[in-house]
Design an enzyme around this catalytic site. Structure first.
Site, PDB file in Angstrom:
ATOM      1  N   ASP A 103       3.108  -1.086   1.280  1.00  0.00           N
ATOM      2  CA  ASP A 103       2.176  -1.625   2.186  1.00  0.00           C
ATOM      3  C   ASP A 103       1.529  -3.057   1.547  1.00  0.00           C
ATOM      4  OD1 ASP A 103       1.060  -1.970   4.367  1.00  0.00           O
ATOM      5  OD2 ASP A 103      -0.807  -0.623   3.992  1.00  0.00           O
ATOM      6  N   HIS A 156       7.611  -9.958   4.263  1.00  0.00           N
ATOM      7  CA  HIS A 156       8.508  -8.797   4.389  1.00  0.00           C
ATOM      8  C   HIS A 156       9.909  -9.434   3.423  1.00  0.00           C
ATOM      9  CE1 HIS A 156       6.203  -6.773   7.145  1.00  0.00           C
ATOM     10  NE2 HIS A 156       6.249  -7.741   8.082  1.00  0.00           N
ATOM     11  N   LEU A 165      20.406   8.529  -8.774  1.00  0.00           N
ATOM     12  CA  LEU A 165      19.261   8.717  -7.809  1.00  0.00           C
ATOM     13  C   LEU A 165      19.595   8.750  -6.472  1.00  0.00           C
ATOM     14  CD1 LEU A 165      16.140   8.094  -7.599  1.00  0.00           C
ATOM     15  CD2 LEU A 165      16.831   5.727  -7.048  1.00  0.00           C
TER      16      LEU A 165
END
Ligand code: IPE
Ligand code: IPE
Ligand code: MG
Length: 249
Positions: free
Chosen positions: A19, A36, A130
């Site tokens: 965020d 962004h 991962l």
């Protein structure tokens, strides 16, 4: 910081609320979209950091159900960014042996996004490092509702009895099925809330909030700092401190 991490006590599943992109951009007089665009580097850092340490699961909150209510041009820009990023990052994911997956109401995404996502998921399917999960068009309430619908359908079809519904059966129908609950949840941007992220799966997660860091500024040392703090905490899961101490009863 990295050397302070105890590799035998890593969180198995880290989830991140990425965020603060908009505020990061606005702080420097730029449009939210600029934030962004500058968030990709942070995504790369957290992914690589987790892969290098040997964390097994990383779930990133990239777009929530509620984010659809943002101005149309911002939503569109985010979707385009998503398509480009997945395409551009694919070689790096392969290099780092990362397996990509996604959770959320994927049908709500534009067709080119879905296609790109499907392709990257397919191509990384056999990677063994991962597990990177993108939460897209996701919300915790949506997940619990869709799992409940599946259970209701099974009861209706006679393959499941209401009294057979338990934690395990509900868990298996969530979008996160097969993945362990979250051990550590990170949130940048300073807000102390869950914002409809993994509600069920966060039941006993340790929360770590960065009050001063917006997502585009997130780098590996921020990840290390959170893991070190996590390892200093005592996870009691409802028990007493004496019980959870090694050798305690
Ligand atoms: C997070 O940053 C990215 C998404 C929610 C897609 P924001 O866009 O929420 O940035 P702030 O919180 O408004 O600064
Ligand atoms: C949460 O951030 C969603 C994502 C990071 C994708 P928001 O910016 O949407 O959360 P609120 O509105 O501040 O709670
Ligand atoms: Mg926000």
């Amino acid at each position: 910081m990295k050397e302070l991490i105890d590799s035998s006590n890593l969180p198995k599943h880290i989830a991140v609320i990425m965020d603060g992109n908009g505020r990061w951009a606005q702080k420097q007089g730029a449009a939210r979209i600029f934030g962004h665009r500058n968030a990709i580097k942070a995504v790369r850092e957290v992914t690589e950091g987790c892969a290098e340490l040997g964390v097994e699961y990383l779930t990133l909150y990239a777009f929530s159900t509620e984010n659809w209510a943002r101005p149309k041009f911002e939503v569109q820009a985010l979707m385009e960014l998503l398509v480009h990023t997945i395409r551009e990052e694919l070689p790096t994911l392969q290099k780092n042996n990362v397996r990509l997956d996604s959770i959320g109401e994927l049908n709500s995404l534009p067709a080119n996004c879905r296609r790109e996502l499907q392709e990257a998921t397919e191509r990384t399917r056999t990677n063994t490092g991962l597990n990177l999960v993108l939460a897209l068009g996701y919300s915790g309430k949506w997940d619990i509702i869709q799992a409940t619908r599946q259970l209701a359908q099974e009861v209706k079809e006679g393959t499941l009895l209401p009294e057979e519904i338990d934690e395990k059966r509900l868990n298996e129908r969530l979008a996160t099925q097969g993945r362990p609950d979250v051990d550590l949840m990170l949130r940048t941007g300073g807000d102390h809330r869950i914002s409809n992220f993994l509600l069920w799966q966060l039941a006993y997660a340790e929360l770590y909030i960065y009050d001063e860091v917006f997502w585009p500024d997130f780098r590996k040392p921020h990840l290390y700092q959170a893991i070190v703090a996590y390892q200093q905490r005592e996870r009691r899961f409802g028990k007493t401190s004496d019980q959870v101490k090694v050798g305690g009863i």
